[in-house]
Design a protein around this motif. Structure first.
Motif, short mmCIF file in Angstrom:
data_model
loop_
_atom_site.label_atom_id
_atom_site.label_comp_id
_atom_site.label_asym_id
_atom_site.label_seq_id
_atom_site.Cartn_x
_atom_site.Cartn_y
_atom_site.Cartn_z
N THR A 76 56.29 33.27 40.21
CA THR A 76 55.60 33.43 38.92
C THR A 76 56.00 34.93 38.51
O THR A 76 56.25 35.80 39.10
N PRO A 77 56.08 35.00 37.17
CA PRO A 77 56.82 36.26 36.54
C PRO A 77 55.47 37.44 36.21
O PRO A 77 56.02 38.50 36.32
N ALA A 78 54.42 37.13 36.28
CA ALA A 78 53.23 38.05 36.30
C ALA A 78 51.98 37.67 36.95
O ALA A 78 50.93 37.25 36.46
N PRO A 79 52.03 38.13 38.56
CA PRO A 79 50.79 38.02 39.00
C PRO A 79 49.82 38.83 39.09
O PRO A 79 50.37 40.11 38.66
N GLU A 80 48.51 38.63 39.19
CA GLU A 80 47.64 39.68 39.16
C GLU A 80 47.37 39.99 40.76
O GLU A 80 47.54 39.26 41.46
N THR A 81 47.06 41.21 41.29
CA THR A 81 46.69 41.56 42.51
C THR A 81 45.47 42.23 42.76
O THR A 81 44.91 42.79 41.99
N LYS A 82 45.17 42.11 44.03
CA LYS A 82 44.04 43.04 44.59
C LYS A 82 44.32 43.31 45.94
O LYS A 82 44.75 42.35 46.76
N ALA A 83 43.93 44.83 46.25
CA ALA A 83 44.08 45.18 47.57
C ALA A 83 42.76 44.52 48.45
O ALA A 83 41.90 44.93 48.12
N LEU A 84 43.07 44.31 49.63
CA LEU A 84 41.95 43.94 50.67
C LEU A 84 42.07 44.89 51.64
O LEU A 84 43.04 44.84 52.58
N PHE A 91 50.49 55.51 47.34
CA PHE A 91 50.37 54.26 46.43
C PHE A 91 49.34 54.64 45.20
O PHE A 91 48.34 55.26 45.32
N ARG A 92 49.71 54.15 44.05
CA ARG A 92 48.96 54.40 42.84
C ARG A 92 48.03 53.26 42.71
O ARG A 92 48.36 52.35 42.10
N LEU A 130 54.26 47.33 46.04
CA LEU A 130 53.08 47.17 45.19
C LEU A 130 52.94 47.59 43.78
O LEU A 130 52.33 46.73 43.12
N GLU A 131 53.69 48.37 43.49
CA GLU A 131 53.99 48.84 42.09
C GLU A 131 54.49 47.58 41.15
O GLU A 131 54.31 47.51 40.12
N LYS A 132 55.31 46.71 41.84
CA LYS A 132 55.81 45.77 41.18
C LYS A 132 54.87 44.45 40.69
O LYS A 132 55.06 43.95 39.76
N LEU A 133 53.99 44.63 41.71
CA LEU A 133 52.72 43.65 41.55
C LEU A 133 51.75 44.42 40.56
O LEU A 133 51.19 43.80 39.52
N ARG A 134 51.41 45.75 40.78
CA ARG A 134 50.50 46.51 40.05
C ARG A 134 50.45 46.33 38.51
O ARG A 134 49.45 46.39 37.81
#
Length: 264
Positions: free
Chosen positions: A254-262, A50-51, A27-31
């Motif tokens: 993709t090298p830089a996705p944005e993420t949202k936790a659901l 989880f941060r 998750l940090e990799k995405l965050r």
């Protein structure tokens, strides 16, 4: 190219108080590329390592709260105490208080202590009087450390059957829930560039997500059962042993996705 990711929580990032393999690091990799999301599950995720920020969580409870508040309803709640506190936040008068005014709706979430005859019968009486039935979600089951356990779906359907009232489902797998999440992510106009990761092929990755064109990744943790992938009505983008493996597939697109936790 993928530009974002929507992530299921229970069963995908964690099962009760146990983190799925390498999920915190994944998750940090995405965050580091920016997670957006609302309140309630923050303390639990933080305790698991989880941060995340409270405003970075978007849940079915958030959507139900928005609906109830917009219609100024005073519902009978089938919710845990912590979920009730979330519902009552930012409200001058607490919900679920018939001494202030009568109940005029029924909201059903996952609250095992409430699924007993007397309270279900109270809800039945309200529905028979015309009160709306709002379901946080209709999951058949959820994952616990000791295995799968009954979800709220069967109780919602029992109330529907007895009262003749159709529930308004505000969470997954409804397409509107995913639209709201995409809007918060800033990618409402680009659903095909967003991944959805979950452990439930119907609730997380079913018709709602598929109809919007999300790229859907199934993980074999939580409520996953062998052969679940074959029940997908629209082909999945990938099936992975755990969330961390799904992240590797996402970042390779993709090298830089944005993420949202659901949440559920």
């Amino acid at each position: 190219m993928l530009r974002g990711a929507l992530i299921d929580l229970s069963g995908t990032l964690h099962i009760d108080n146990a983190v799925t393999p390498n999920a915190v690091a994944a998750l940090e990799k995405l965050r580091q590329h920016g997670i957006k999301s609302t309140h309630q599950l923050h303390h639990r995720l933080a305790s698991l390592g989880f941060r995340v920020k409270p405003e970075e969580l978007f849940t079915s409870l958030s959507a139900a709260k928005q609906l109830v508040h917009s219609q100024r309803l005073n519902p009978l709640l089938f919710l845990t105490d912590s979920a009730k506190a979330e519902f009552n936040a930012d409200r001058s008068l607490p919900l679920s208080s018939p001494t202030q005014r009568p109940y005029d709706a029924v909201v059903v979430g996952l609250s095992p202590q409430d699924f007993h005859y007397d309270k279900l019968n109270e809800a039945f009486g309200l529905l028979r009087q015309g009160a709306p039935l709002i379901a946080i979600h209709k999951a058949r089951y959820f994952a616990r450390p000791d295995g799968l356990a009954l979800g709220p779906g069967g109780f919602v359907e029992a109330l529907e059957y007895a009262s003749g009232t159709k529930a308004q489902v505000v969470g997954k797998p409804q397409a509107e829930f995913f639209r709201l999440a995409l809007h918060r992510l800033g990618l409402a106009g680009a659903p095909h560039a967003v991944a959805m990761v979950g452990d439930d092929v119907e609730q997380d990755l079913g018709d709602g997500a598929a109809s919007l064109g999300l790229r859907r990744y199934l993980v074999k943790t939580g409520k996953y059962m062998p052969g679940d992938e074959s029940r997908a009505t629209v082909p999945l983008a990938g099936v992975h042993d755990c969330f961390a493996d799904a992240v590797e597939a996402i970042v390779s697109c993709t090298p830089a996705p944005e993420t949202k936790a659901l949440g559920k």
